[in-house]
Design an enzyme around this catalytic site. Structure first.
Site, PDB file in Angstrom:
ATOM      1  N   GLY A 190      -7.863  18.129 -31.942  1.00  0.00           N
ATOM      2  CA  GLY A 190      -8.759  17.591 -32.968  1.00  0.00           C
ATOM      3  C   GLY A 190     -10.056  18.363 -33.094  1.00  0.00           C
ATOM      4  O   GLY A 190     -10.877  18.063 -33.945  1.00  0.00           O
ATOM      5  N   GLU A 214      -8.400 -17.150 -19.507  1.00  0.00           N
ATOM      6  CA  GLU A 214      -8.691 -16.447 -20.759  1.00  0.00           C
ATOM      7  C   GLU A 214      -9.988 -16.920 -21.397  1.00  0.00           C
ATOM      8  O   GLU A 214     -10.333 -16.545 -22.507  1.00  0.00           O
ATOM      9  CB  GLU A 214      -7.513 -16.565 -21.733  1.00  0.00           C
ATOM     10  CG  GLU A 214      -6.970 -17.950 -21.927  1.00  0.00           C
ATOM     11  CD  GLU A 214      -5.710 -17.999 -22.787  1.00  0.00           C
ATOM     12  OE1 GLU A 214      -5.383 -17.015 -23.468  1.00  0.00           O
ATOM     13  OE2 GLU A 214      -5.065 -19.064 -22.792  1.00  0.00           O
ATOM     14  N   SER A 260      -2.595 -16.261 -14.787  1.00  0.00           N
ATOM     15  CA  SER A 260      -2.182 -15.128 -15.593  1.00  0.00           C
ATOM     16  C   SER A 260      -3.344 -14.813 -16.518  1.00  0.00           C
ATOM     17  O   SER A 260      -3.812 -15.685 -17.264  1.00  0.00           O
ATOM     18  CB  SER A 260      -0.930 -15.481 -16.394  1.00  0.00           C
ATOM     19  OG  SER A 260      -0.584 -14.378 -17.189  1.00  0.00           O
ATOM     20  N   GLY A 286      -5.144 -13.859 -19.540  1.00  0.00           N
ATOM     21  CA  GLY A 286      -4.916 -13.712 -20.977  1.00  0.00           C
ATOM     22  C   GLY A 286      -6.051 -12.879 -21.527  1.00  0.00           C
ATOM     23  O   GLY A 286      -7.037 -13.387 -22.052  1.00  0.00           O
ATOM     24  N   THR A 287      -5.900 -11.578 -21.381  1.00  0.00           N
ATOM     25  CA  THR A 287      -7.040 -10.713 -21.690  1.00  0.00           C
ATOM     26  C   THR A 287      -7.259 -10.531 -23.193  1.00  0.00           C
ATOM     27  O   THR A 287      -8.273  -9.970 -23.587  1.00  0.00           O
ATOM     28  CB  THR A 287      -6.878  -9.342 -21.002  1.00  0.00           C
ATOM     29  OG1 THR A 287      -5.518  -8.922 -21.173  1.00  0.00           O
ATOM     30  CG2 THR A 287      -7.207  -9.439 -19.533  1.00  0.00           C
ATOM     31  N   ASN A 288      -6.333 -11.016 -24.017  1.00  0.00           N
ATOM     32  CA  ASN A 288      -6.619 -10.987 -25.458  1.00  0.00           C
ATOM     33  C   ASN A 288      -7.757 -11.965 -25.759  1.00  0.00           C
ATOM     34  O   ASN A 288      -8.769 -11.600 -26.356  1.00  0.00           O
ATOM     35  CB  ASN A 288      -5.397 -11.403 -26.276  1.00  0.00           C
ATOM     36  CG  ASN A 288      -4.207 -10.524 -26.021  1.00  0.00           C
ATOM     37  OD1 ASN A 288      -4.357  -9.379 -25.619  1.00  0.00           O
ATOM     38  ND2 ASN A 288      -3.014 -11.050 -26.232  1.00  0.00           N
ATOM     39  N   ASP A 289      -7.553 -13.222 -25.331  1.00  0.00           N
ATOM     40  CA  ASP A 289      -8.611 -14.201 -25.555  1.00  0.00           C
ATOM     41  C   ASP A 289      -9.827 -13.902 -24.698  1.00  0.00           C
ATOM     42  O   ASP A 289     -10.964 -14.062 -25.148  1.00  0.00           O
ATOM     43  CB  ASP A 289      -8.091 -15.620 -25.256  1.00  0.00           C
ATOM     44  CG  ASP A 289      -7.448 -16.234 -26.490  1.00  0.00           C
ATOM     45  OD1 ASP A 289      -8.097 -16.221 -27.551  1.00  0.00           O
ATOM     46  OD2 ASP A 289      -6.299 -16.695 -26.401  1.00  0.00           O
ATOM     47  N   CYS A 344      -1.110 -11.052 -18.829  1.00  0.00           N
ATOM     48  CA  CYS A 344      -0.137 -11.118 -19.917  1.00  0.00           C
ATOM     49  C   CYS A 344      -0.760 -10.797 -21.268  1.00  0.00           C
ATOM     50  O   CYS A 344      -0.112 -10.890 -22.299  1.00  0.00           O
ATOM     51  CB  CYS A 344       0.575 -12.461 -19.942  1.00  0.00           C
ATOM     52  SG  CYS A 344      -0.529 -13.831 -20.297  1.00  0.00           S
ATOM     53  N   ARG A 349       5.685 -17.451 -25.221  1.00  0.00           N
ATOM     54  CA  ARG A 349       4.795 -18.212 -26.110  1.00  0.00           C
ATOM     55  C   ARG A 349       5.650 -19.236 -26.856  1.00  0.00           C
ATOM     56  O   ARG A 349       6.345 -18.880 -27.800  1.00  0.00           O
ATOM     57  CB  ARG A 349       4.123 -17.279 -27.113  1.00  0.00           C
ATOM     58  CG  ARG A 349       3.104 -16.297 -26.529  1.00  0.00           C
ATOM     59  CD  ARG A 349       2.604 -15.378 -27.629  1.00  0.00           C
ATOM     60  NE  ARG A 349       1.403 -14.656 -27.295  1.00  0.00           N
ATOM     61  CZ  ARG A 349       1.365 -13.363 -26.957  1.00  0.00           C
ATOM     62  NH1 ARG A 349       2.494 -12.676 -26.890  1.00  0.00           N
ATOM     63  NH2 ARG A 349       0.219 -12.779 -26.700  1.00  0.00           N
ATOM     64  N   ARG A 393       4.588 -20.719 -21.272  1.00  0.00           N
ATOM     65  CA  ARG A 393       3.263 -21.214 -21.651  1.00  0.00           C
ATOM     66  C   ARG A 393       3.385 -22.339 -22.665  1.00  0.00           C
ATOM     67  O   ARG A 393       4.119 -22.209 -23.655  1.00  0.00           O
ATOM     68  CB  ARG A 393       2.422 -20.086 -22.242  1.00  0.00           C
ATOM     69  CG  ARG A 393       1.047 -20.628 -22.515  1.00  0.00           C
ATOM     70  CD  ARG A 393       0.163 -19.853 -23.393  1.00  0.00           C
ATOM     71  NE  ARG A 393       0.658 -19.504 -24.683  1.00  0.00           N
ATOM     72  CZ  ARG A 393       0.128 -18.497 -25.379  1.00  0.00           C
ATOM     73  NH1 ARG A 393      -0.824 -17.771 -24.860  1.00  0.00           N
ATOM     74  NH2 ARG A 393       0.577 -18.219 -26.580  1.00  0.00           N
ATOM     75  N   HIS A 419      -1.929 -10.889 -35.124  1.00  0.00           N
ATOM     76  CA  HIS A 419      -0.591 -11.480 -35.127  1.00  0.00           C
ATOM     77  C   HIS A 419       0.465 -10.418 -35.425  1.00  0.00           C
ATOM     78  O   HIS A 419       1.469 -10.291 -34.721  1.00  0.00           O
ATOM     79  CB  HIS A 419      -0.548 -12.613 -36.152  1.00  0.00           C
ATOM     80  CG  HIS A 419       0.790 -13.259 -36.261  1.00  0.00           C
ATOM     81  ND1 HIS A 419       1.712 -12.877 -37.206  1.00  0.00           N
ATOM     82  CD2 HIS A 419       1.386 -14.216 -35.522  1.00  0.00           C
ATOM     83  CE1 HIS A 419       2.805 -13.592 -37.044  1.00  0.00           C
ATOM     84  NE2 HIS A 419       2.628 -14.426 -36.039  1.00  0.00           N
TER      85      HIS A 419
HETATM   86  C1  PEP Z   1      -4.094 -13.788 -24.291  1.00  0.00           C
HETATM   87  O1  PEP Z   1      -4.988 -14.439 -24.798  1.00  0.00           O
HETATM   88  O2  PEP Z   1      -4.286 -12.710 -23.703  1.00  0.00           O
HETATM   89  C2  PEP Z   1      -2.696 -14.220 -24.403  1.00  0.00           C
HETATM   90  C3  PEP Z   1      -1.735 -13.555 -23.787  1.00  0.00           C
HETATM   91  O3  PEP Z   1      -2.447 -15.294 -25.203  1.00  0.00           O
HETATM   92  P1  PEP Z   1      -2.344 -15.178 -26.797  1.00  0.00           P
HETATM   93  O4  PEP Z   1      -2.371 -13.754 -27.162  1.00  0.00           O
HETATM   94  O5  PEP Z   1      -1.088 -15.860 -27.155  1.00  0.00           O
HETATM   95  O6  PEP Z   1      -3.568 -15.936 -27.207  1.00  0.00           O
HETATM   96 MG    MG Z   2      -4.554 -16.481 -25.388  1.00  0.00          MG
END
Ligand code: PEP
Ligand code: MG
Length: 876
Positions: free
Chosen positions: A103, A746, A765, A767-770, A832, A562, A618, A456
């Site tokens: 790049g 999370e 577990s 939930g690193t997204n939240d 997760c 889920r 879950r 999503h």
């Molecule tokens: C999260 O929050 O990391 C998780 C795995 O749950 P979801 O993505 O379904 O909120």
């Molecule tokens: Mg979550």
């Protein structure tokens, strides 16, 4: 204090100095030490680059002085002089970061030429055409790359020149034509820049080095670094190297070679060359190069020397090498060597072969394959040759890898219908929601305007192994008019799109895809990775089909099922909606009764696919309104079906509306309000486990996971419902069953109070997204809108939803690990969130001692390899 050194002659460095000299510089130094013929030169270090930025984008005088000093030494080595009109020293200037970065800045060749030295060159080579051609190329490259004068303007001038002379090819222009062209180029430069083209080679040199430093931060480089996980703090080095010429006549030539075949991995030298040419001619496709094996016939002596050096380099670096060579007047030079880029297939074959040839240990071989590369083995890719000739009309986030072509479908229903009629479609949406699931399954690929790496669309597509480009803001979707506007073009449902989920590229046409091929090398190599790694790898899967796929890819259990994803299927959405609009507990229980056998059936399927492997289920997580229709038309239809009035249902839908649904009535809060939902889910989980245990003899130990806990009493409340239900089921059936109840971490408060939470939770577990969303305070679905501005302004280098923010979110995870273990030393710990499938985040999970990572099925092999690499780098 000893003064810092910012410039190194090639003879002063070696391969271990890669961080300071960059990959190219360190290898040039190493080759020099090995006695390989390398045109000599020097490297301005990465530290000089960082200093340039620290000093406010200027090269300090002390660095400039050192550059001149080394230039002087280079003059002594070469017997030529920079700016001399009799024996001019000409150099190339190239960038060279620690990791190779396409790049960045293009190379500048022939630096040092000016109105006088060009004459000297003409005399020395007895070839004025060559001298003036080199000069005009230099002016063009310098103006374009260093001074930002558009290349197109120079190309226009060549075209004019050819027209005036009535010729078609550049090569048909004579020395006099090129001399005249140089004049016009310089005039153009003066017009554009308001000053003469620099004649002083020292000015040319410092300007070029500055341009390389500047290029470290150009937008292309920033994007490349983000995609390849290269920190901005590394900086780039600059290599200044004596020019050698492959275009001096029939005893000169230029070539590129790989020590093994980079496409297949075959152990045979692979390459191309051209006599009497400069590298540029090969790249520009003006002439067709010959296979390197021809050189053996044309010049056996040079070929023998070449072959010996190639073998020396490969044995020395213990890896496949990618080399550039030049032959000048019958003398062979190596201009660079580096570990060659290769396809995933080749990477696996080479790694396995190098172990079998005794060159590498298995542990060393494990480090030779990029985990992310495995993606291309599991998904279709576009045909490379077609890609080269196709325009990219837009770019989004590479949300789920693979390649897909299809006609545009604007809604999920449309995608489903058209797919049933045998059409291939790409589902194009502003963003997707759970209702779109069937359309997403039917589509070849998914393209969304909004949404980030954990939106999503991204999460679901990755789970299914469907290709997805998300957050592609450059396209405008008009859902009612059924048009897509992109780059000034208006496309309809009759138009084709192709999307590449590994690069984020969007193409306005149908492209051929090539199916992936998995060889025996894959199994051998992955077997080694499994022998080495300590971290277990589970999968995020919600259906028996996805679970089976993941097990095939090596998953050791389900880390996240889920359950809500099961609620959207056509045959059960009605019962789900009845449950939601229920006016009282009795009505709700009735609806739940309908759902119980279906939910139980899902779990039976998943357990059977897993055999004896563990499953974490879950409980219901999303806000309830996600399951309801939103347009008046759809509400009306549903009301009719359910025997309700439109007004009544509309009022219910409105009452469920939330301003911040991500922080609203979701997760364990649903079970606190409606414990009967948790009861039904528990019953389904336990009854299914008993059934499979009895019928198949598998030892199922269900792990029930309560989401979105922030407070111990919340967990205790829901857990009591779960335990009481389990007791009831076991009593009714007389069965015995082991089970676990745990929680997701999370919410930051859960991480901080993990010692308390661990009193009730048998496992965590992450939930690193939240957790990322709540720690940063921005939504995972909306972040894509502003993250680009953050990259451009160097506030963030990476999307924290794709690569774990180790400093912030990672610290919360570490706190929770320590506190959780302090309360319950044998607590099981996993992750997760989507980060469980990202290599650097997997390494982090290994380093902090988690038991497992869980990721979507198609990322399981990647996580297995990343976990093995983490163990090799940092044994635990
Ligand atoms: C999260 O929050 O990391 C998780 C795995 O749950 P979801 O993505 O379904 O909120
Ligand atoms: Mg979550």
């Amino acid at each position: 204090m000893e003064e810092k050194k910012y410039v190194y002659l090639f003879s002063e460095g070696n391969a271990s100095m890669k961080n300071l000299l960059g990959g190219k510089g360190a290898n040039l130094a190493e080759m020099t030490t090995l006695g390989i013929p390398v045109p000599q030169g020097f490297t301005v270090t990465t530290e000089a680059c960082n200093k340039y930025y620290d000093d406010g984008r200027v090269i300090a005088n002390e660095v400039i002085d050192e550059i001149y000093e080394k230039m002087h030494e280079l003059e002594k080595i070469t017997g030529k002089e920079f700016g001399n009109v009799e024996r001019p020293l000409l150099v190339s200037v190239r960038s060279g970061a620690r990791a190779s970065m396409p790049g960045m800045m293009d190379t500048i060749l022939n630096l040092g030429l000016n109105d006088e030295s060009v004459e000297a060159m003409a005399k020395l080579t007895n070839n004025p055409r060559f001298a003036y051609d080199s000069y005009r190329r230099f002016i063009q490259m310098f103006s374009d790359v260093v001074m930002d004068v558009e290349k197109r303007l120079f190309e226009n001038l060549i075209d004019e020149m050819k027209e005036e002379n009535n010729v078609h090819l550049d090569t048909e222009l004579t020395a006099d034509d090129l001399k005249e062209l140089v004049k016009r180029y310089k005039a153009l430069y003066k017009k554009e820049k308001g000053e003469e083209f620099p004649q002083d080679p020292k000015v040319q040199l410092i300007e070029s080095i500055t341009a390389v430093f500047r290029s470290w931060d150009n937008p292309r480089a920033i994007v490349y670094r983000r995609l390849n996980d290269i920190p901005g703090a590394w900086g780039t080095a600059v290599n200044v190297q004596e020019m050698v010429f492959g275009n001096k006549g029939e005893t000169s030539g230029t070539g590129v070679a790989f020590s093994r075949n980079p496409a297949t991995g075959e152990n045979a030298i692979y390459g191309e060359y051209l006599m009497n040419a400069q590298g540029e001619d090969v790249v520009a496709g003006i002439r067709t190069p010959l296979p390197i094996s021809k050189l053996q016939i044309q010049n056996p002596e040079i070929y023998k020397q070449f072959e010996d050096i190639v073998n020396t380099l490969e044995t020395h670096y213990k890896d496949m090498q990618d080399m550039e060579i030049t032959i000048e007047d019958g003398k062979l030079y190596f201009l660079q060597t580096r570990n060659g880029k290769r396809t995933a297939q080749a990477a696996l074959k080479i790694a396995v072969d190098l172990v079998e040839e005794g060159m590498l240990t298995k542990e060393e071989a494990i480090l030779k394959v990029e985990p992310k590369q495995l993606d291309s083995l599991l998904h279709p890719n576009f045909d490379e040759t077609e890609l080269k000739n196709t325009e990219v009309i837009a770019k989004g986030l590479p949300a789920s890898p693979g390649a897909a072509s299809g006609k545009i479908a604007f809604t999920a229903e449309e995608a489903k219908l058209r797919a049933e009629n045998g059409e291939r479609v790409i589902l194009v949406r502003l963003e997707t929601s759970p209702e779109d699931i069937e359309g997403m399954i039917a589509a070849q690929g998914i393209l969304t305007v909004r949404g980030g790496m954990t939106s999503h669309a991204a999460v679901v597509a990755r789970g299914m192994g469907t290709c997805c480009v998300a957050g592609c803001g450059a396209i405008k979707v008009n859902e009612s008019a059924k048009t897509v506007e992109v780059n000034g073009k208006v496309l309809t449902s009759e138009d084709w799109l192709s999307i590449d989920g590994s690069t984020g590229n969007v193409y306005p046409t149908a492209l051929k895809t090539v199916a992936p091929e998995i060889s025996g090398y894959f199994a051998t190599f992955m077997g080694w990775a499994d022998e080495v790694r300590k971290l277990k790898v589970r999968t995020n899967a919600d259906t028996p089909k996805d679970t089976m796929q993941a097990v095939e890819f090596g998953a050791e259990g389900v880390g996240l099922c889920r359950t809500e994803h099961m609620f959207f299927a056509e045959d059960r959405i009605m019962a789900v909606r009845e449950m939601i609009v229920a006016k009282n507990e009795e009505q709700r229980r009735k609806a739940l009764e309908k759902l119980l056998p279906m939910q139980k059936g899902d779990f039976v399927g998943i357990y059977e696919a897993l055999e004896d492997r563990p499953a974490t289920i879950r409980f219901l997580d999303p806000p309830l309104h996600e399951f309801l229709p939103h347009s008046d038309e759809d509400i009306e239809a549903l009301a009719k079906e359910m025997g309700l009035t439109f007004e009544d249902l509309k009022a219910t839908v409105e009452s469920l509306h939330e301003f911040n649904p991500m922080m609203g009535h979701r997760g364990c809060r649903l079970a606190v309000s409606y414990p009967e939902i948790a009861e039904m889910q528990t019953r389904a989980v336990i009854e299914a486990a008993i059934e499979v245990k009895n019928n198949k003899g598998y030892n199922i130990v269900p792990e029930i996971m309560i989401p979105l806990i922030g407070e111990i009493k919340e967990l205790k409340f829901v857990k009591d419902v779960v335990i009481n239900t389990i007791k009831a089921v076991l009593e009714e059936t007389g069965a015995e069953l082991e089970y676990k109840v745990g929680t997701m971490i999370e919410i930051p408060r859960a991480a901080i109070t993990a010692d308390e939470i661990a009193k009730e939770a048998e496992f965590f577990s992450f939930g690193t997204n939240d957790l990322t969303q709540m720690t940063f305070g921005f939504s995972r679905d909306d972040a894509a809108k502003f993250l680009n501005a953050y990259y451009e302004n160097k506030i963030y280098e990476q999307d924290p939803f794709a690569k774990l923010d180790q400093n912030g979110v990672g610290t919360l995870v570490k706190i929770a690990v320590e506190k959780g273990r302090a309360t319950r030393p044998d607590i099981k710990l996993g992750i997760c969130g989507e980060h469980g499938g990202d290599p650097s985040s997997v390494e982090f999970c290994h380093n902090i001692g988690l038991d497992y990572v869980s990721c979507s099925p198609f990322r399981v092999p990647l996580a297995r390899l990343a976990a093995a690499q983490a163990q090799v780098k940092n044994p635990r």
